[in-house]
Design an enzyme around this catalytic site. Structure first.
Site, PDB file in Angstrom:
ATOM      1  N   GLN A 190      12.835  20.881  37.841  1.00 32.43           N
ATOM      2  CA  GLN A 190      11.716  20.105  38.398  1.00 32.43           C
ATOM      3  C   GLN A 190      12.111  19.316  39.635  1.00 32.43           C
ATOM      4  OE1 GLN A 190       8.462  19.954  37.448  1.00 32.43           O
ATOM      5  NE2 GLN A 190       8.621  21.228  35.621  1.00 32.43           N
ATOM      6  N   ASN A 235      10.176  17.154  33.010  1.00 34.48           N
ATOM      7  CA  ASN A 235       8.963  17.920  33.276  1.00 34.48           C
ATOM      8  C   ASN A 235       7.698  17.284  32.726  1.00 34.48           C
ATOM      9  OD1 ASN A 235      10.606  18.856  30.966  1.00 34.48           O
ATOM     10  ND2 ASN A 235       8.796  20.063  30.457  1.00 34.48           N
ATOM     11  N   HIS A 271       9.679  29.363  40.422  1.00 34.99           N
ATOM     12  CA  HIS A 271       8.206  29.268  40.363  1.00 34.99           C
ATOM     13  C   HIS A 271       7.684  27.838  40.236  1.00 34.99           C
ATOM     14  CE1 HIS A 271       7.308  28.730  35.973  1.00 34.99           C
ATOM     15  NE2 HIS A 271       8.487  29.296  35.825  1.00 34.99           N
ATOM     16  N   CYS A 324       4.584  23.562  26.215  1.00 35.61           N
ATOM     17  CA  CYS A 324       4.997  24.114  24.929  1.00 35.61           C
ATOM     18  C   CYS A 324       4.179  23.536  23.785  1.00 35.61           C
ATOM     19  CB  CYS A 324       6.468  23.829  24.687  1.00 35.61           C
ATOM     20  SG  CYS A 324       7.436  24.165  26.140  1.00 35.61           S
ATOM     21  N   THR A 370      20.309  45.142  37.305  1.00 33.74           N
ATOM     22  CA  THR A 370      19.946  45.247  38.717  1.00 33.74           C
ATOM     23  C   THR A 370      19.176  44.004  39.150  1.00 33.74           C
ATOM     24  OG1 THR A 370      19.862  47.630  38.530  1.00 33.74           O
ATOM     25  CG2 THR A 370      18.707  46.664  40.411  1.00 33.74           C
ATOM     26  N   THR A 409      15.001  29.372  32.072  1.00 32.10           N
ATOM     27  CA  THR A 409      15.369  29.472  30.661  1.00 32.10           C
ATOM     28  C   THR A 409      16.665  30.265  30.524  1.00 32.10           C
ATOM     29  OG1 THR A 409      13.068  29.350  29.932  1.00 32.10           O
ATOM     30  CG2 THR A 409      14.628  30.398  28.425  1.00 32.10           C
TER      31      THR A 409
HETATM   32  C1  LIG Z   1       9.924  25.122  33.696  1.00 35.67           C
HETATM   33  C2  LIG Z   1      11.203  24.547  33.258  1.00 35.67           C
HETATM   34  C3  LIG Z   1      12.206  25.323  32.650  1.00 35.67           C
HETATM   35  C4  LIG Z   1      12.024  26.769  32.277  1.00 35.67           C
HETATM   36  O1  LIG Z   1      11.545  27.566  33.271  1.00 35.67           O
HETATM   37  P1  LIG Z   1      11.060  29.056  32.919  1.00 35.67           P
HETATM   38  O2  LIG Z   1      10.613  29.564  34.219  1.00 35.67           O
HETATM   39  O3  LIG Z   1       9.949  28.896  31.920  1.00 35.67           O
HETATM   40  O4  LIG Z   1      12.193  29.778  32.342  1.00 35.67           O
HETATM   41  C5  LIG Z   1      13.375  24.706  32.302  1.00 35.67           C
HETATM   42  N1  LIG Z   1      13.573  23.408  32.530  1.00 35.67           N
HETATM   43  C6  LIG Z   1      12.642  22.630  33.105  1.00 35.67           C
HETATM   44  C7  LIG Z   1      12.929  21.185  33.344  1.00 35.67           C
HETATM   45  C8  LIG Z   1      11.425  23.166  33.489  1.00 35.67           C
HETATM   46  O5  LIG Z   1      10.502  22.388  34.050  1.00 35.67           O
END
Ligand SMILES: *Cc1c(COP(=O)(O)O)cnc(C)c1O
Length: 392
Positions: A181, A151, A203, A328, A239, A76
């Site tokens: 993704q 996503n 993540h 979301c 940092t 994000t």
């Molecule tokens: C998950 C995702 C994000 C945002 O990731 P965060 O870790 O929530 O900031 C942005 N773009 C895509 C395509 C995602 O799948």
């Protein structure tokens, strides 16, 4: 003897389980390498070396140079820095372009920007309209931002084609790609694809939360959007989150080494899920039917005349963890903007399930999940007042 309980985590597009190797190295760093990379003593120098090593690994994975990679706290934030930072640097009026199926971090950022905004529509499988893109770009187009692998519905856009269209129409227009993704699930070569700015996520690829990267072709493209210290080429103060960044780099290293093997594994599961779930009456696949143009871990299917939320809750009871479409919109009854953009009947898309696998997903889990989805759909159709008699 008690039966072994199956738990099927099939929400890997929302987040993934961190690798053991990632957790181990993060714990080790928290214990031993707690220095600030900006400090000039040994502990600081050690931390700085670790940071640069992580930068090298991530740069190499997309054919970039280490001085073209900066670290942020999340995808994000990378999306926000890429778009806001580039517009701030350009410092002029003009239009900005994106698609109607972006992640909320780009979609809502655009909503909050005071520029003329232009939106590219998509076809029934979620591919952006390339002719429309070309016609939308003019001499005042500052930037185009496009999601690489979607996503929700898994559509993989043809980034090479898109960048060629952009640069042929206006060579000064910047091109930002959100590869959160698609990273490690498709080939990404920033030189070959001629990308100016690229967002990567930790993540979503079995790394930790709290780290993300932004590729920038040149330092001249950006201005910072936060103010503070001189970290990250003076572009992102604060940092650095060393443990998370090192964990992220470890996840990238492993994912790149296992890439082909993991893709093959997820493709097999994907074929199985799609084949089996489409056997359920009145079901329809959302996103590309050509699996080569679809994220290997994404399955998105709608079931006519049921509610996705009810389905999700029944599956939750059976330890099958999926999503109704997008994280979301998962807490509201609204249809996600991505599904809405596909122009499908409402009674179909309200019953949408997103199944997203990972390298950890087993065929046993897939079989278990399919069985549970099949019986849950049947149960809901039985009680649904919406269902026409003949569907029961
Ligand atoms: C998950 C995702 C994000 C945002 O990731 P965060 O870790 O929530 O900031 C942005 N773009 C895509 C395509 C995602 O799948």
């Amino acid at each position: 003897m008690e039966a072994i309980k199956i738990e099927a985590y099939l929400d890997n597009a929302a987040t993934t389980k961190p690798l053991k190797e990632v957790i181990d190295i993060m714990v080790q760093i928290q214990r031993n390498n707690y220095g600030n990379p900006s400090s000039l003593h040994k502990l600081g120098i050690d931390a700085d070396n670790l940071l640069n090593n992580a930068r090298n690994i991530i740069a190499k994975s997309i054919n970039a140079k280490p001085e073209q990679i900066l670290f942020t706290s999340s995808a994000t934030e990378s999306n926000n820095l890429a778009i806001m930072g580039a517009l701030k640097r350009l410092n002029k009026k003009g239009n900005i372009i994106t698609s109607v199926i972006e992640h909320s971090s780009v979609k809502n950022l655009f909503n909050n920007l005071e520029y003329e905004k232009r939106y590219i529509s998509v076809d029934k499988e979620g591919f952006i309209n390339l002719e429309q893109l070309e016609s939308l770009i003019d001499e005042n187009t500052l930037l185009v931002s496009i999601i690489h692998g979607n996503n929700e519905i898994g559509t993989i856009q043809d980034i090479k084609k898109i960048s060629t269209i952009i640069k042929n129409k206006n060579k000064n227009t910047l091109f930002h790609v959100d590869a959160s993704q698609s990273f490690t699930k498709t080939d990404i070569d920033v030189k070959e694809l001629d990308i100016d700015l690229l967002t990567l996520n930790s993540h979503k690829i079995h790394g930790p939360k709290g780290a993300s990267a932004l590729f920038f072709k040149s330092k001249r493209l950006l201005k910072p959007i936060l103010f503070g210290g001189h970290q990250e080429f003076n572009l992102r103060p604060g940092t650095e989150n060393i443990p998370a960044i090192i964990g992220f780099a470890k996840a990238v290293e492993i994912a790149m080494n296992e890439k082909d093997k993991n893709i093959l594994h997820m493709r097999k599961l994907q074929k199985f899920f799609i084949e089996e779930l489409l056997k359920i009456p009145r079901s329809e696949l959302n996103g590309p039917s050509d699996l080569d143009k679809r994220l290997c871990n994404n399955i998105n299917i709608s079931f006519d005349f049921i509610e996705g939320e009810a389905l999700l809750m029944l599956l939750n009871h059976e330890n099958v963890y999926v999503s109704t479409g997008s994280a979301c919109s998962s807490k509201t009854l609204e249809i996600s903007h991505v599904l809405a953009a596909l122009n499908k009947p409402i009674q179909l898309v309200q019953g949408t399930l997103r199944v997203s696998t990972s390298k950890f997903t087993t065929m046993e889990e897939a079989k278990y999940a399919v069985e549970k989805i099949r019986s849950a759909v049947k149960a809901l159709r039985k009680i649904s007042h919406l269902t026409p008699e003949e569907l029961r």
